[in-house]
Design an enzyme around this catalytic site. Sequence first.
Site, PDB file in Angstrom:
ATOM      1  N   SER A 193       0.829  -1.206   0.000  1.00  0.00           N
ATOM      2  CA  SER A 193       0.000   0.000   0.000  1.00  0.00           C
ATOM      3  C   SER A 193       0.869   1.264   0.000  1.00  0.00           C
ATOM      4  CB  SER A 193      -0.960  -0.059   1.194  1.00  0.00           C
ATOM      5  OG  SER A 193      -2.017   0.838   1.021  1.00  0.00           O
ATOM      6  N   ASP A 292      -8.203  -2.875  -7.381  1.00  0.00           N
ATOM      7  CA  ASP A 292      -7.754  -2.635  -6.006  1.00  0.00           C
ATOM      8  C   ASP A 292      -8.844  -1.919  -5.204  1.00  0.00           C
ATOM      9  OD1 ASP A 292      -4.981  -2.094  -4.267  1.00  0.00           O
ATOM     10  OD2 ASP A 292      -6.577  -0.641  -3.958  1.00  0.00           O
ATOM     11  N   HIS A 347      -6.721  -5.823  -1.757  1.00  0.00           N
ATOM     12  CA  HIS A 347      -5.691  -4.795  -1.718  1.00  0.00           C
ATOM     13  C   HIS A 347      -4.348  -5.503  -1.572  1.00  0.00           C
ATOM     14  CE1 HIS A 347      -4.179  -0.781  -1.337  1.00  0.00           C
ATOM     15  NE2 HIS A 347      -4.011  -0.784  -0.032  1.00  0.00           N
TER      16      HIS A 347
END
Length: 416
Positions: A193, A292, A347
């Site tokens: 991330s 995502d 994610h």
Amino acid sequence: MNPAHHRQKCVRCICNKWTILTILAFLTWLYRLIVYLSASNLQLVLVPMELANEKRAYCLDGSAPGYYFRKGHDEGENSWILYLQGGGWCWNISDCYERTKGRYGSSNEMQGTLPVGGFLSNSANSNPDFYNWNVAFFAYCDGASFAGDVNVPLSYKGNTIYFRGKRVLDLLLDYLMDKGLSSADRVILSGMSAGGLAVYIHADYIRNKFPPQTAFHAFPDAGYFPDVKNITNHDHIKEAFQNVIRLQGIENNLNTACLADQDINSKWKCFFPQYTYPYVTTPMFVLNSAYDIWSLWYILNVRCHISACDKDNLHHLTSYHDQFMQIAEPIYKSTKAAIYTSSCFSHVHTLQNTEWTKHLVNGTTPVAAFGDWYFGRKTVQQSKYWDCATPACNPTCDWTLNTFMYFASSNSKYDF
Ligand SMILES: *[C@@H]1O[C@H](CO)[C@@H](O)[C@H](O)[C@H]1NC(C)=O
Ligand SMILES: *[C@@H]1O[C@H](CO)[C@@H](O)[C@H](O)[C@H]1NC(C)=O
Ligand SMILES: *[C@@H]1O[C@H](CO)[C@@H](O)[C@H](O)[C@H]1NC(C)=O
């Protein structure tokens, strides 16, 4: 012995206080042993405050930064995974102040141990190629992808706030060099991330801290945040990132080759993977979902569960997917990078065993795809994975409400 007599005798012995305490102590010890043996846990190491002061490298609240560690063994003894934690960004001064109250802004709030799975797991079953490597998981407490550097701390509501992410990165690397990292044979720089984005922007910089003979690879997970418009046609993420860049003094701390090629007003571009990627020379394996969920929620602002998206939203979703694949095309065409994009509404893929070992794209899991590329069992050209295109087309993804509900809950504010 008759049964009644037997029962009576045992009740008497078990009721003995010392017997119970001994049994409890034994069970506690056994439990700890099992946890110890099966644990993928990493242990927190805080850098001493004197060293933080020397480098003026602090978390948002002025506390000393730290990392979570597990030692490697056997063939992994001199092999290191450097993993940059994610947790979004703080978008303005009040948002950054809010962060100082938790572990994403203060090491005083960090937990002592961190359970990890996936690529960081120490289980040979779920992580056959890397389970015995050293793991240094850089705790994220600067709110700006380890890239900020503002000299004068800010004052907000009587509190002092530090924007020193780049210094935190340098301090943690220097500190680890003294703890064995400097003699590493192999290093994989990974992260998820906001930490995945940090891998794109810092990979070459970190690579240069090692001698040329050290094998050095980059493995960003869920960090390819695209510069696309939101569903009402505004450059929302671009403006938001530009604010973070200004607030935290990031502009000169990005990939230097990328910066050198920009004019003064477009340096912000080097914060986006799509613009910085062409300049990165470190061999890279890109892992990202083309749907995502963070991007769907916070870049597009589409927040429906797949079973309940209306026609408009479905259109926005597929159009996002198509834009993403277009933006990723140079990586598919590149002779130097591998890429794996799923169509799961997920994610991060490297921190949990489910995503790491269960999702299939081209019939291949992330664990197999990455290991095959890393160890040369497949060529770069063979390591270009892409998924079916339409929402919910891949049955190996989690299409239940779980991920969606977790994302919708406040816990997910940073955890993804
Ligand atoms: C700061 O950012 C937060 C999170 O995006 C937002 O809720 C808040 O309104 C912003 N505050 C200001 C003063 O812009
Ligand atoms: C799109 O971005 C603009 C500018 O940041 C913002 O005002 C607007 O609310 C966003 N649209 C949606 C649907 O979130
Ligand atoms: C993955 O599947 C796509 C689409 O079917 C195909 O074009 C591509 O060559 C496959 N990649 C690999 C590595 O098998």
